[in-house]
Design an enzyme around this catalytic site. Structure first.
Site, PDB file in Angstrom:
ATOM      1  N   GLU A  39      45.381  38.813  41.087  1.00 30.30           N
ATOM      2  CA  GLU A  39      45.457  39.660  41.980  1.00 30.30           C
ATOM      3  C   GLU A  39      45.485  39.147  43.753  1.00 30.30           C
ATOM      4  O   GLU A  39      45.856  39.866  44.423  1.00 30.30           O
ATOM      5  CB  GLU A  39      44.448  40.507  41.936  1.00 30.30           C
ATOM      6  CG  GLU A  39      43.103  39.852  42.269  1.00 30.30           C
ATOM      7  CD  GLU A  39      42.043  40.682  43.082  1.00 30.30           C
ATOM      8  OE1 GLU A  39      42.277  41.977  43.239  1.00 30.30           O
ATOM      9  OE2 GLU A  39      40.823  40.220  43.310  1.00 30.30           O
ATOM     10  N   HIS A  68      42.479  44.042  44.449  1.00 31.36           N
ATOM     11  CA  HIS A  68      43.472  43.698  45.431  1.00 31.36           C
ATOM     12  C   HIS A  68      44.934  44.087  44.587  1.00 31.36           C
ATOM     13  O   HIS A  68      45.996  43.954  45.577  1.00 31.36           O
ATOM     14  CB  HIS A  68      43.639  42.316  46.178  1.00 31.36           C
ATOM     15  CG  HIS A  68      42.549  42.154  46.686  1.00 31.36           C
ATOM     16  ND1 HIS A  68      42.047  43.089  48.136  1.00 31.36           N
ATOM     17  CD2 HIS A  68      41.575  41.223  46.771  1.00 31.36           C
ATOM     18  CE1 HIS A  68      40.973  42.373  48.600  1.00 31.36           C
ATOM     19  NE2 HIS A  68      40.558  41.226  47.888  1.00 31.36           N
ATOM     20  N   HIS A 178      36.871  37.399  40.279  1.00 36.40           N
ATOM     21  CA  HIS A 178      36.546  38.050  41.389  1.00 36.40           C
ATOM     22  C   HIS A 178      35.883  37.184  42.445  1.00 36.40           C
ATOM     23  O   HIS A 178      36.153  37.116  43.622  1.00 36.40           O
ATOM     24  CB  HIS A 178      35.962  39.278  41.399  1.00 36.40           C
ATOM     25  CG  HIS A 178      35.697  40.058  42.580  1.00 36.40           C
ATOM     26  ND1 HIS A 178      36.753  40.455  43.571  1.00 36.40           N
ATOM     27  CD2 HIS A 178      34.447  40.174  43.388  1.00 36.40           C
ATOM     28  CE1 HIS A 178      36.039  40.956  44.508  1.00 36.40           C
ATOM     29  NE2 HIS A 178      34.982  40.772  44.632  1.00 36.40           N
ATOM     30  N   HIS A 180      35.623  33.781  42.540  1.00 33.11           N
ATOM     31  CA  HIS A 180      36.160  32.657  42.860  1.00 33.11           C
ATOM     32  C   HIS A 180      35.449  31.321  42.927  1.00 33.11           C
ATOM     33  O   HIS A 180      35.898  30.294  43.395  1.00 33.11           O
ATOM     34  CB  HIS A 180      36.680  32.631  44.363  1.00 33.11           C
ATOM     35  CG  HIS A 180      38.043  33.679  44.374  1.00 33.11           C
ATOM     36  ND1 HIS A 180      38.892  33.574  45.703  1.00 33.11           N
ATOM     37  CD2 HIS A 180      38.185  34.685  43.916  1.00 33.11           C
ATOM     38  CE1 HIS A 180      39.536  34.611  45.415  1.00 33.11           C
ATOM     39  NE2 HIS A 180      39.476  35.295  44.270  1.00 33.11           N
TER      40      HIS A 180
END
Length: 260
Positions: A39, A68, A178, A180
Site C-alpha cells: 500500500e 493508503h 502498518h 513498519h
C-alpha cells in the site's frame, strides 16, 4: 508448504529492493507462496499499477493493502480486475475491490484475507474487523481453502494481539502490518495459528518509517506540517516465513526475515 509474508513496501526504493531480495528468499527457503503488503509502494505514497507490477515481478502472488490503498485513483481499475490485489475488506472508504482471494496451488487452495483495525485509525473508518473475519473465514472454508492467511493492517499492538488470539485455531496464520517496525514476537499460538504483531517494512533503513528523518523530527519537535517525502538509500526487507502443517492446515514453524 512455506509462505513468505513481506512487510509494507515503501517507495520505489523498497520496490526495487524487493525485486532483488524476494527471488533470493524464494530460492533459498523453498517458498511456495508470497504475500506482500504494497500500500505504500508508489512514489509519494499509495500504490499504482506500476508499483504493483514491480511487486508481482519480484515474485509476489498476492498484494495486500491498508489505509493508503485508495490514495491513488489510477489503481482503482486494478483492484477491480486483478483478484490478487486486495484492500482491507472492512474498509468503508470506497466500494472497490475486496479483501479476499483464493489462490489455486494445484494440490490445494489458499485463502488470503486483508482486514484493517479500528484503534487509532479513526480517519479511515471501517467496519468491525473481528466480525468481518468471521464472515470471510466461513467463505474460505466454503470455497475449500485448506490454508487461510490474514494480513491485519492495524496500529495498536493490543488490537493485533487480540485478533491473533481470536483467530487462533481458525486460520493458518495472522500477521500484522502498518507500523513498519518488525516485532520480536513471531510465534505459534496455543491452538496452532502462526502469528507476528508486525512484519516490519521493506524500504530505506535510515529513515523514519520510510520518510525523511528531518521532516518527521521537525513535525514532532516544532509542529511543522511539511509534506512527507520518502527517503532513498540502502534498504532492508522485513517479513516472516510460515511453514504449514499439511495435516491440520495450521502452522508448524515461524521464522522472522530481516535482510539488507
Amino acid at each position: 508448504m512455506k509462505v513468505l509474508a513481506v512487510g509494507d513496501i515503501c517507495a520505489p526504493d523498497g520496490s526495487t529492493f524487493a525485486l532483488k531480495a524476494i527471488p533470493q528468499i524464494k530460492h533459498q527457503e523453498n517458498i511456495d507462496l508470497v504475500i506482500v503488503n504494497g500500500e505504500n509502494s508508489a512514489a509519494g505514497n499509495g500504490i499504482t499499477p506500476h508499483s504493483a507490477d514491480t511487486i508481482f515481478a519480484a515474485g509476489a502472488d498476492v498484494i495486500t493493502g491498508g489505509n493508503h490503498t485508495f490514495r491513488r485513483k489510477e489503481f482503482y481499475d486494478t483492484l477491480e480486475t486483478n483478484p490478487f490485489t486486495l484492500r482491507p475488506h472492512n474498509l468503508k472508504e470506497e466500494n472497490i475491490g475486496g479483501g479476499y482471494c483464493l489462490v489455486d496451488m494445484g494440490r490445494c487452495s489458499v485463502a488470503v484475507i486483508n482486514l484493517m483495525g479500528q484503534i487509532y485509525l479513526e480517519r479511515t473508518p471501517c467496519d468491525n474487523p473481528f466480525k468481518c473475519a468471521d464472515t470471510l473465514i466461513e467463505k474460505a472454508k466454503a470455497d475449500g481453502a485448506k490454508y487461510i492467511f490474514v494480513d491485519f493492517h492495524a496500529e495498536a499492538t493490543s488490537e493485533k494481539r487480540a485478533m491473533g488470539f481470536y483467530l487462533d485455531g481458525k486460520v493458518t496464520a495472522v500477521f500484522g502490518t502498518h507500523t513498519h517496525v518488525q516485532t520480536a514476537d513471531a510465534q505459534i499460538l496455543p491452538q496452532g495459528t502462526g502469528y507476528i504483531t508486525d512484519l516490519g517494512m521493506t524500504g530505506v533503513i535510515n529513515s523514519i518509517l520510510g520518510v525523511k528523518n528531518d521532516i518527521i523530527i521537525n513535525r514532532l519537535r516544532d509542529g511543522d506540517q511539511s509534506r512527507f517525502e520518502q527517503e532513498s538509500g540502502k534498504c532492508m526487507l522485513n517479513g516472516c516465513i510460515f511453514e504449514t502443517d499439511d495435516k491440520t492446515g495450521l502452522t508448524k514453524s515461524v521464522k522472522r526475515i530481516y535482510i539488507m
